[in-house]
Design a protein around this motif. Structure first.
Motif, short mmCIF file in Angstrom:
data_model
loop_
_atom_site.label_atom_id
_atom_site.label_comp_id
_atom_site.label_asym_id
_atom_site.label_seq_id
_atom_site.Cartn_x
_atom_site.Cartn_y
_atom_site.Cartn_z
N ALA A 262 0.85 -1.19 0.00
CA ALA A 262 0.00 0.00 0.00
C ALA A 262 0.88 1.23 0.00
O ALA A 262 2.10 1.15 0.22
CB ALA A 262 -0.89 0.01 1.24
N GLU B 44 -4.74 4.92 8.11
CA GLU B 44 -5.31 3.73 8.74
C GLU B 44 -4.75 3.57 10.15
O GLU B 44 -3.60 3.93 10.40
CB GLU B 44 -4.94 2.47 7.93
N CYS C 54 0.53 0.61 -7.30
CA CYS C 54 0.56 1.16 -5.94
C CYS C 54 1.18 2.55 -5.92
O CYS C 54 2.30 2.74 -6.41
CB CYS C 54 1.38 0.23 -5.04
N LYS D 224 -5.72 -8.23 4.23
CA LYS D 224 -6.41 -7.74 3.04
C LYS D 224 -7.91 -7.58 3.30
O LYS D 224 -8.54 -6.63 2.82
CB LYS D 224 -6.19 -8.67 1.86
N LEU D 225 -8.48 -8.47 4.09
CA LEU D 225 -9.89 -8.37 4.42
C LEU D 225 -10.19 -7.17 5.31
O LEU D 225 -11.30 -6.65 5.32
CB LEU D 225 -10.38 -9.66 5.09
N ARG D 226 -9.21 -6.72 6.07
CA ARG D 226 -9.38 -5.60 6.98
C ARG D 226 -9.12 -4.25 6.32
O ARG D 226 -9.56 -3.21 6.82
CB ARG D 226 -8.43 -5.73 8.17
N LEU D 227 -8.35 -4.25 5.24
CA LEU D 227 -7.91 -3.00 4.63
C LEU D 227 -8.40 -2.88 3.19
O LEU D 227 -8.56 -3.87 2.50
CB LEU D 227 -6.38 -2.93 4.62
N GLU D 228 -8.61 -1.65 2.76
CA GLU D 228 -8.94 -1.38 1.36
C GLU D 228 -7.71 -0.78 0.70
O GLU D 228 -6.76 -0.40 1.36
CB GLU D 228 -10.08 -0.37 1.29
N PHE D 229 -7.76 -0.67 -0.60
CA PHE D 229 -6.71 0.02 -1.36
C PHE D 229 -5.33 -0.62 -1.18
O PHE D 229 -4.34 0.07 -0.99
CB PHE D 229 -6.65 1.51 -1.00
N VAL D 230 -5.29 -1.94 -1.18
CA VAL D 230 -4.02 -2.66 -1.04
C VAL D 230 -3.88 -3.68 -2.17
O VAL D 230 -4.86 -4.06 -2.81
CB VAL D 230 -3.91 -3.38 0.33
N THR E 272 -2.01 -7.47 -2.95
CA THR E 272 -1.34 -8.61 -2.32
C THR E 272 -0.71 -9.49 -3.39
O THR E 272 -1.09 -9.44 -4.56
CB THR E 272 -2.32 -9.45 -1.48
#
Length: 108
Positions: free
Chosen positions: A9, A18, A61, A80-86, A88
């Motif tokens: 990110a 964040e 990115c 990844k499930l907790r964050l947006e705009f990333v 992997t």
């Protein structure tokens, strides 16, 4: 050779916008309680992005980038499930392209 999984990110997003420090602190506490060895690292301006094989990923990115690198695929999936705009992915290292998986180009 080891497979490394990463979450990528922009530094501004992950470290300023964040509450990511809290996530890392909680995860570290959890590992200590379970007596599990730390298997994740925060790397500012990760060197692996500078390889020709990662050019397309780097283009996705905003720069400067920061990566969370781990040997635990489930941890990266959880993040990844907790964050947006990333972004992997994974890579194998050490290799000719990526001799040091945790290397940083940052001087700070």
């Amino acid at each position: 050779m080891q497979t490394y999984y990463y979450l990528l990110a922009s530094q501004k997003f992950l470290l300023e916008e964040e509450p990511f420090e809290e996530v890392l602190r909680e995860r570290t506490r959890n590992y200590h309680e379970r007596e599990k060895e730390i298997d994740f690292w925060l790397v500012k301006h990760p060197a692996f992005l500078e390889t020709s094989t990662m050019a397309a990923i780097k283009a996705k990115c905003p720069q400067p980038a920061v990566a969370i690198i781990s040997t635990d695929k489930q941890f990266i999936t959880w993040l990844k499930l907790r964050l947006e705009f990333v972004v992997t992915g994974e890579f194998v290292a050490p290799s000719a392209d990526i001799p040091e998986p945790l290397a940083s180009l940052s001087t700070v």
